[in-house]
Design a protein around this motif. Structure first.
Motif, short mmCIF file in Angstrom:
data_model
loop_
_atom_site.label_atom_id
_atom_site.label_comp_id
_atom_site.label_asym_id
_atom_site.label_seq_id
_atom_site.Cartn_x
_atom_site.Cartn_y
_atom_site.Cartn_z
N ASP A 1 0.82 -1.21 0.00
CA ASP A 1 0.00 0.00 0.00
C ASP A 1 0.86 1.26 0.00
N LEU A 2 2.17 1.07 -0.11
CA LEU A 2 3.10 2.20 -0.04
C LEU A 2 3.32 2.81 -1.43
N VAL A 3 3.40 4.14 -1.46
CA VAL A 3 3.82 4.83 -2.68
C VAL A 3 5.26 5.27 -2.46
N VAL A 4 6.14 4.94 -3.38
CA VAL A 4 7.53 5.37 -3.25
C VAL A 4 7.83 6.38 -4.35
N LEU A 5 8.25 7.57 -3.93
CA LEU A 5 8.68 8.61 -4.89
C LEU A 5 10.18 8.78 -4.74
N VAL A 6 10.90 8.73 -5.84
CA VAL A 6 12.35 8.88 -5.78
C VAL A 6 12.78 10.03 -6.68
N ILE A 7 13.31 11.08 -6.05
CA ILE A 7 13.81 12.20 -6.82
C ILE A 7 15.30 11.97 -7.04
N THR A 8 15.72 11.97 -8.27
CA THR A 8 17.11 11.59 -8.53
C THR A 8 17.61 12.19 -9.83
N HIS A 9 18.92 12.30 -9.96
CA HIS A 9 19.47 12.66 -11.26
C HIS A 9 20.23 11.46 -11.83
N GLU A 10 20.17 10.31 -11.10
CA GLU A 10 20.91 9.13 -11.53
C GLU A 10 20.02 8.19 -12.35
N MET A 11 20.33 8.03 -13.63
CA MET A 11 19.54 7.17 -14.50
C MET A 11 19.58 5.72 -14.02
N HIS A 12 20.69 5.34 -13.40
CA HIS A 12 20.83 3.99 -12.87
C HIS A 12 19.70 3.66 -11.88
N VAL A 13 19.37 4.64 -11.06
CA VAL A 13 18.32 4.45 -10.05
C VAL A 13 16.99 4.20 -10.74
N VAL A 14 16.70 5.01 -11.76
CA VAL A 14 15.43 4.86 -12.49
C VAL A 14 15.38 3.49 -13.17
N LYS A 15 16.49 3.12 -13.82
CA LYS A 15 16.53 1.84 -14.55
C LYS A 15 16.34 0.67 -13.61
N LYS A 16 16.96 0.76 -12.44
CA LYS A 16 16.98 -0.40 -11.56
C LYS A 16 15.68 -0.60 -10.77
N ILE A 17 15.04 0.48 -10.33
CA ILE A 17 13.90 0.25 -9.42
C ILE A 17 12.56 0.87 -9.82
N CYS A 18 12.55 1.82 -10.75
CA CYS A 18 11.29 2.55 -10.98
C CYS A 18 10.33 1.80 -11.90
N ASP A 19 9.04 1.85 -11.55
CA ASP A 19 8.00 1.31 -12.42
C ASP A 19 7.57 2.38 -13.42
#
Ligand code: ATP
Ligand code: MG
Length: 334
Positions: A189-207
């Protein structure tokens, strides 16, 4: 977020740090927000957490409008969001357990309940044995785990990360990213928001992901959708190959091709070569496995004796997106 706007004044100059940001993120998902310096990322964090009042627009969590809340109600509403910063900002004179329990202490949770909750949170972030230690005894990655446990103490609906891994080395970064995914799996039920400038972070975990620029959301959507656009800015940032210097016509014509899923594994270049009766060369490429899908972005050289438009038509017939490289805009997201 609905039509979130924040106007600052620098002297007499008006700066629209946020300019009508609307974004909705479903529970159980991890959404990345990326943007250049000055895009409005920090302003977004401050407005979301109501540390700063938006000039207009609303922030709603599970149907509760945070922006309408005042005083006591606002303090309660703020606890719906757990915030994790780039540096954990721990109290050095308190033990790890007392750092994690701090939000419970200030909300008046009795010590025995607090201890049980803190022990559970420390286990959850993999620090079950470190409760009695002090921040100075911990590595950067461990301190970040403490920050995450503390952010979860009030059982928030939203976990908001502001550049969570920018200060960490690559291996520790991956450990923290694994932990974020594990938390999402643990609490659907958790929403996770990740503010980042690292593309690696987006590639690895973001839906899903949004691109913030000049206070506006320029592109937004599931990772598999935003990547699957040959000329998208997020696609370029996440998958793209660098722009190519223009080449002499006598060598041929450059064509970019993007294919996804099953098609990314097919020999589309060989098939297109056969169809146009000329040998197409691959001169640059990027293949990534993102959100369970393979994406392939290739830059091809169609020899001068062949018709590049015929190659493009054939590649499209094979289900790939293909364009003359010279027609693609050069701007990437980051
Ligand atoms: N308190 C303020 N007063 C005036 N202008 C501000 C204020 N805070 C931010 N701004 C302006 O708003 C815009 C967005 O700033 P913000 O700090 O949100 O960007 P950012 O995306 O976090 O950048 P960075 O990646 O460098 O941290 C910038 O033009 C900035 O100068
Ligand atoms: Mg910032």
């Amino acid at each position: 977020m609905k039509d979130l706007t924040k106007v600052y004044f620098q002297g007499k100059r008006e700066v629209r740090a946020l300019d009508g940001v609307s974004l909705s993120v479903p529970s159980g998902s991890i959404h990345g927000i990326i943007g250049h310096s000055g895009a409005g990322k920090s302003t977004l964090v401050r407005c979301l957490t109501l540390l700063d009042r938006p000039t207009s627009g609303t922030v709603e969590i599970n149907g509760v409008d945070l922006t309408a809340a005042r005083s006591d109600a606002l303090r309660t509403a703020r606890r719906r969001i757990g915030l994790v910063f780039q540096q954990a900002n721990l109290f050095d004179s308190r033990t790890i357990a007392d750092n994690v329990g701090y939000p419970l202490e200030i909300t008046g949770v009795p010590p025995t309940d607090r201890e049980a909750k803190v022990a559970e949170l420390l286990r959850l972030v993999g620090l079950g044995d470190s409760g009695k230690a002090y921040p100075a005894q911990l590595s950067g990655g461990m301190r970040q785990r403490v920050g995450i446990a503390r952010a979860l103490a009030t059982d928030p609906d939203v976990l908001l990360f502001d550049e969570p891994t920018s200060a960490l080395d690559p291996r520790t970064t991956d450990e923290i990213l694994d932990l974020i995914v594990q938390l999402r799996n643990h609490r659907s039920d958790l929403v996770v928001l990740v503010i980042t400038h690292e593309m690696h972070v987006v590639k690895k975990i973001c839906d899903s992901v949004s691109l913030l620029d000049g206070g506006r959301v320029l592109e937004s959507g599931p990772l598999t959708e935003v990547v699957n656009r040959l000329d998208g800015r997020l696609s370029k940032a996440l998958l793209g190959i660098p722009p190519h210097e223009s080449i002499d016509d006598s060598r041929g014509t450059l064509v970019d091709v993007l294919s996804a899923g099953e098609r990314a594994n097919q020999p589309v270049v060989a098939m297109a070569s056969r169809a146009i009766g000329a040998e197409i060369a691959i001169i640059a490429g990027s293949v990534e496995h993102l959100a369970g899908t393979t994406f392939s972005h290739l830059r091809l050289l169609v020899p001068p004796e062949a018709d590049p438009q015929a190659a493009i038509a054939e590649l499209r017939r094979l289900g790939a997106d293909a364009r003359l490289t010279s027609e693609l805009t050069e701007e990437a997201a980051a």
